[in-house]
Enzyme design. Structure first.
Site, PDB file in Angstrom:
ATOM      1  N   LYS A  42       0.843  -1.202   0.000  1.00 56.07           N
ATOM      2  CA  LYS A  42       0.000   0.000   0.000  1.00 56.07           C
ATOM      3  C   LYS A  42       0.877   1.251   0.000  1.00 56.07           C
ATOM      4  O   LYS A  42       1.541   1.554   0.991  1.00 56.07           O
ATOM      5  CB  LYS A  42      -0.892   0.028   1.250  1.00 56.07           C
ATOM      6  N   GLY A  56       7.491   5.136   7.556  1.00 53.70           N
ATOM      7  CA  GLY A  56       6.648   6.316   7.741  1.00 53.70           C
ATOM      8  C   GLY A  56       7.008   7.003   9.037  1.00 53.70           C
ATOM      9  O   GLY A  56       8.129   6.850   9.539  1.00 53.70           O
ATOM     10  N   SER A  57       6.047   7.719   9.590  1.00 56.59           N
ATOM     11  CA  SER A  57       6.354   8.516  10.781  1.00 56.59           C
ATOM     12  C   SER A  57       6.349   7.644  12.036  1.00 56.59           C
ATOM     13  O   SER A  57       5.724   6.575  12.071  1.00 56.59           O
ATOM     14  CB  SER A  57       5.315   9.625  10.920  1.00 56.59           C
ATOM     15  N   ALA A  61       4.826   8.348  14.775  1.00 53.41           N
ATOM     16  CA  ALA A  61       3.462   8.296  15.332  1.00 53.41           C
ATOM     17  C   ALA A  61       2.671   7.155  14.701  1.00 53.41           C
ATOM     18  O   ALA A  61       2.011   6.379  15.402  1.00 53.41           O
ATOM     19  CB  ALA A  61       2.768   9.633  15.082  1.00 53.41           C
ATOM     20  N   GLY A  81       3.994   4.577  13.161  1.00 51.90           N
ATOM     21  CA  GLY A  81       4.707   3.344  13.511  1.00 51.90           C
ATOM     22  C   GLY A  81       4.190   2.742  14.810  1.00 51.90           C
ATOM     23  O   GLY A  81       4.031   1.524  14.930  1.00 51.90           O
ATOM     24  N   GLU A 125      10.577   1.454   9.801  1.00 56.81           N
ATOM     25  CA  GLU A 125      11.576   2.496   9.491  1.00 56.81           C
ATOM     26  C   GLU A 125      10.869   3.824   9.689  1.00 56.81           C
ATOM     27  O   GLU A 125       9.984   4.180   8.908  1.00 56.81           O
ATOM     28  CB  GLU A 125      12.066   2.365   8.045  1.00 56.81           C
ATOM     29  N   CYS A 143      14.122  11.068   5.416  1.00 55.60           N
ATOM     30  CA  CYS A 143      14.216  10.624   6.809  1.00 55.60           C
ATOM     31  C   CYS A 143      15.602  10.887   7.374  1.00 55.60           C
ATOM     32  O   CYS A 143      15.740  11.166   8.550  1.00 55.60           O
ATOM     33  CB  CYS A 143      13.847   9.155   6.922  1.00 55.60           C
ATOM     34  N   GLU A 151      10.972  16.965  14.076  1.00 53.32           N
ATOM     35  CA  GLU A 151      11.419  16.617  12.727  1.00 53.32           C
ATOM     36  C   GLU A 151      10.639  17.495  11.756  1.00 53.32           C
ATOM     37  O   GLU A 151       9.434  17.306  11.568  1.00 53.32           O
ATOM     38  CB  GLU A 151      11.100  15.132  12.445  1.00 53.32           C
TER      39      GLU A 151
HETATM   40  P1  NAD Z   1       2.915   8.506   7.642  1.00 57.95           P
HETATM   41  O1  NAD Z   1       3.279   7.736   8.849  1.00 57.95           O
HETATM   42  O2  NAD Z   1       1.910   9.573   7.746  1.00 57.95           O
HETATM   43  O3  NAD Z   1       2.392   7.540   6.488  1.00 57.95           O
HETATM   44  C1  NAD Z   1       3.132   6.440   6.004  1.00 57.95           C
HETATM   45  C2  NAD Z   1       2.201   5.401   5.449  1.00 57.95           C
HETATM   46  O4  NAD Z   1       1.407   4.854   6.494  1.00 57.95           O
HETATM   47  C3  NAD Z   1       1.206   5.906   4.402  1.00 57.95           C
HETATM   48  O5  NAD Z   1       1.090   4.930   3.389  1.00 57.95           O
HETATM   49  C4  NAD Z   1      -0.079   6.022   5.197  1.00 57.95           C
HETATM   50  O6  NAD Z   1      -1.251   5.925   4.401  1.00 57.95           O
HETATM   51  C5  NAD Z   1       0.039   4.836   6.114  1.00 57.95           C
HETATM   52  N1  NAD Z   1      -0.774   4.915   7.349  1.00 57.95           N
HETATM   53  C6  NAD Z   1      -1.215   6.009   7.983  1.00 57.95           C
HETATM   54  N2  NAD Z   1      -1.914   5.673   9.109  1.00 57.95           N
HETATM   55  C7  NAD Z   1      -1.875   4.317   9.172  1.00 57.95           C
HETATM   56  C8  NAD Z   1      -2.371   3.368  10.101  1.00 57.95           C
HETATM   57  N3  NAD Z   1      -3.055   3.732  11.189  1.00 57.95           N
HETATM   58  N4  NAD Z   1      -2.128   2.061   9.858  1.00 57.95           N
HETATM   59  C9  NAD Z   1      -1.411   1.672   8.801  1.00 57.95           C
HETATM   60  N5  NAD Z   1      -0.928   2.521   7.879  1.00 57.95           N
HETATM   61  C10 NAD Z   1      -1.149   3.838   8.061  1.00 57.95           C
HETATM   62  O7  NAD Z   1       4.321   9.043   7.081  1.00 57.95           O
HETATM   63  P2  NAD Z   1       4.557  10.027   5.856  1.00 57.95           P
HETATM   64  O8  NAD Z   1       4.131  11.394   6.297  1.00 57.95           O
HETATM   65  O9  NAD Z   1       4.019   9.423   4.623  1.00 57.95           O
HETATM   66  O10 NAD Z   1       6.156   9.987   5.747  1.00 57.95           O
HETATM   67  C11 NAD Z   1       6.986  10.845   6.435  1.00 57.95           C
HETATM   68  C12 NAD Z   1       7.632  10.145   7.612  1.00 57.95           C
HETATM   69  O11 NAD Z   1       8.271   8.967   7.184  1.00 57.95           O
HETATM   70  C13 NAD Z   1       8.727  10.983   8.262  1.00 57.95           C
HETATM   71  O12 NAD Z   1       8.624  10.894   9.662  1.00 57.95           O
HETATM   72  C14 NAD Z   1      10.010  10.323   7.788  1.00 57.95           C
HETATM   73  O13 NAD Z   1      11.115  10.542   8.619  1.00 57.95           O
HETATM   74  C15 NAD Z   1       9.587   8.891   7.736  1.00 57.95           C
HETATM   75  N6  NAD Z   1      10.463   8.137   6.834  1.00 57.95           N
HETATM   76  C16 NAD Z   1      11.307   7.225   7.378  1.00 57.95           C
HETATM   77  C17 NAD Z   1      12.177   6.525   6.575  1.00 57.95           C
HETATM   78  C18 NAD Z   1      13.123   5.520   7.158  1.00 57.95           C
HETATM   79  O14 NAD Z   1      13.668   4.719   6.407  1.00 57.95           O
HETATM   80  N7  NAD Z   1      13.342   5.509   8.441  1.00 57.95           N
HETATM   81  C19 NAD Z   1      12.160   6.737   5.198  1.00 57.95           C
HETATM   82  C20 NAD Z   1      11.282   7.664   4.666  1.00 57.95           C
HETATM   83  C21 NAD Z   1      10.423   8.350   5.513  1.00 57.95           C
END
Ligand code: NAD
Length: 466
Positions: free
Chosen positions: A163, A214-215, A217, A219, A236, A270, A367
């Site tokens: 997804k 993703g973020s 929060a 995670g 991640e 990130c 961040e």
């Molecule tokens: P996000 O957490 O808002 O979303 C990431 C994904 O999770 C999206 O596909 C979203 O639809 C999905 N999602 C949202 N709520 C969910 C839930 N309750 N259950 C399951 N899936 C859900 O993150 P973002 O704003 O898309 O990305 C930015 C963040 O990602 C930043 O904090 C960045 O540092 C982090 N990031 C980390 C890495 C790494 O490798 N550590 C790499 C890239 C980005």
């Protein structure tokens, strides 16, 4: 979407928006709960035959995904710029990297440990695939981060339901479509939708692992909902990466490197340098050189020639950054450049550099995930290490010095999964990447990352049958 090897639409749709023009560029299928169920069922049905295939056949298919990316590189790059906003050089890096990753992951072998215990007894430890993997990706590197999950998951013998972020679904949907031309039906399914769809996937009882980027929060939510059937998880997450600049570097030469360390991909990275600690002896020179260099960099529509930095990818993030800038202004912080978001079309935030804000200010603690960078003075190494580590995050860091031994000593004291010395953002399919503290759980890339898509199975054999 690609579900069970078929190209399918959904009953409802959401809009994909070009962040540089705010124009709607596509109507994206919004997968229903039933479609997610169909995708997981297809992945489950495909798992047996896929995992039973000889590993070299699976590896050849993964390399073929890399070929497909390369053959379609030009249209992937255009689509990536259109949906994500990044400029050409960034799109080339991401698309080229995605093809490279597929080919390299396809060369990796899972470990097999065999030992003769004597007297007709032996023991073997092997790695077995998990089953259906749910993969969830963010909007900053949509193609590359999808590949980081699909390639090792398939290599280890799993099947996938992927997804993408609702903000950047198009390259990932295209990848699913291309892969379905040669992968057996159900091996890779790509479904698009909002956060609710992510929740259905992370809670699904037939999904055995979630690989999430993703973020922090989100995670935490993923970890919680994955607990229902004790899914394996790789998370991640976010970072607030410190860079530490020692007084023995050339201020002008280092400024260009620090600029890109912080602002690559418009700082939607990130592992961007998000707090730069500069020794007091060279602080003024480095900050001046950074501001001068910033003046040579062009922010604009990523599809236009000459653009170095694109827009912020979506309105939500754009609004967050405007709020952060308003807070910086209201609390009296000093801007060395930038700070004013122009009126007009597109989610453009100018390169903004802030002069030595207090350590507890929002621009230091949070961040930003956008081009808002605090520069901070230090004089004492113990003090700067403590400040660098004073965060819930621990993704990455960098140390800049001509004294490599000293830099190494500092690097070893930083609580982060990756520390670069005199460079940044180097990644490899063969080098482990993962966060400490609340920047993540587990590893991506390298054999360690591949192992995360497996169970350990130990078989003891006694040939002296009673
Ligand atoms: P996000 O957490 O808002 O979303 C990431 C994904 O999770 C999206 O596909 C979203 O639809 C999905 N999602 C949202 N709520 C969910 C839930 N309750 N259950 C399951 N899936 C859900 O993150 P973002 O704003 O898309 O990305 C930015 C963040 O990602 C930043 O904090 C960045 O540092 C982090 N990031 C980390 C890495 C790494 O490798 N550590 C790499 C890239 C980005």
């Amino acid at each position: 979407m690609t579900i069970g090897g078929k190209s399918v639409d959904a009953e409802s749709h959401f809009e994909a928006v070009n962040p540089a023009t705010e124009q709607v560029i596509a109507q994206v299928p919004d997968a229903s709960h039933e479609q997610l169920e169909t995708a997981v069922a297809a992945a489950k049905a495909a798992f047996g035959p896929w995992s039973a295939r000889p590993v070299d056949e699976r590896q050849a298919m993964i390399a073929r995904i890399g070929d497909a990316i390369e053959e379609n590189a030009e249209s992937f790059m255009r689509l990536l710029t259109l949906e994500q906003g990044k400029a050409r050089a960034g799109a080339e890096w991401e698309v080229g990297g995605s093809a490279h990753w597929c080919r390299e992951i396809a060369t990796q072998e899972l470990p097999l440990h065999q030992e003769d215990l004597g007297e007709g007894r032996s023991v073997e430890n092997r790695r077995t695939p998990l089953g259906v993997v749910g993969a969830i990706t963010p909007w900053n590197f949509p193609l590359l981060l999808a590949v980081w999950k699909i390639a090792p998951a398939l290599a280890a013998g799993n099947t996938v339901v992927l997804k993408p972020s609702p903000y950047t679904p198009l390259c990932t949907l295209k990848l699913g479509e291309l892969a379905s031309e040669f992968l057996p039906a159900g091996v890779v399914n790509v479904v698009s939708g909002g956060n609710e769809l992510g929740g259905w996937l992370t809670r699904h009882p037939d999904v055995r692992k979630i690989s999430f980027t993703g973020s922090t929060a989100t995670g935490r939510k993923v970890m919680e909902s994955a607990s229902g059937n004790l899914k394996r998880i790789t998370l991640e997450l976010g970072g607030n990466d410190p860079a530490i600049v020692l007084p023995d570097v050339d201020p002008v030469a280092i400024a260009e490197k620090l600029f890109w360390a912080a602002f690559q991909n418009s700082a939607q990275f990130c592992v961007s340098a998000k707090r730069i600690y500069i020794h007091d002896a060279i602080y003024d020179d480095v900050s001046r050189a950074l501001v001068e260099y910033a003046g040579t960099v062009k922010t604009g529509d990523g599809s236009m020639q000459g653009t170095d930095l694109g827009p912020i990818q979506n309105r939500m993030q754009f609004d967050k950054l405007r709020d952060l800038l308003a807070d910086a202004r209201d609390t009296g912080l000093r801007f060395l450049c930038g700070g004013d978001v122009p009126d007009g079309t597109g989610y453009f935030v100018p390169v903004t550099i802030i002069d030595n804000p207090p350590e507890d200010s929002r621009v230091v603690k949070e961040e930003a995930f956008g081009p808002v960078l605090p520069l901070l003075r230090f004089t004492d190494i113990d003090d700067v290490v403590a400040r660098a580590n004073d965060t819930e995050y621990g993704l990455a860091a960098s140390v800049w010095s001509s004294d490599i031994d000293r830099a190494q000593e500092i690097a070893e004291r930083i609580e982060a999964g990756t520390v670069w010395i005199n460079e940044i953002h180097s990644f490899s399919p063969h080098i482990a990447f993962g966060g400490h503290k609340q920047s993540g759980v587990g590893i991506e890339n390298a054999i360690d990352g591949l192992i995360e898509y497996t169970n350990s199975q130990t078989i003891y054999t006694n040939r002296a049958v009673a």
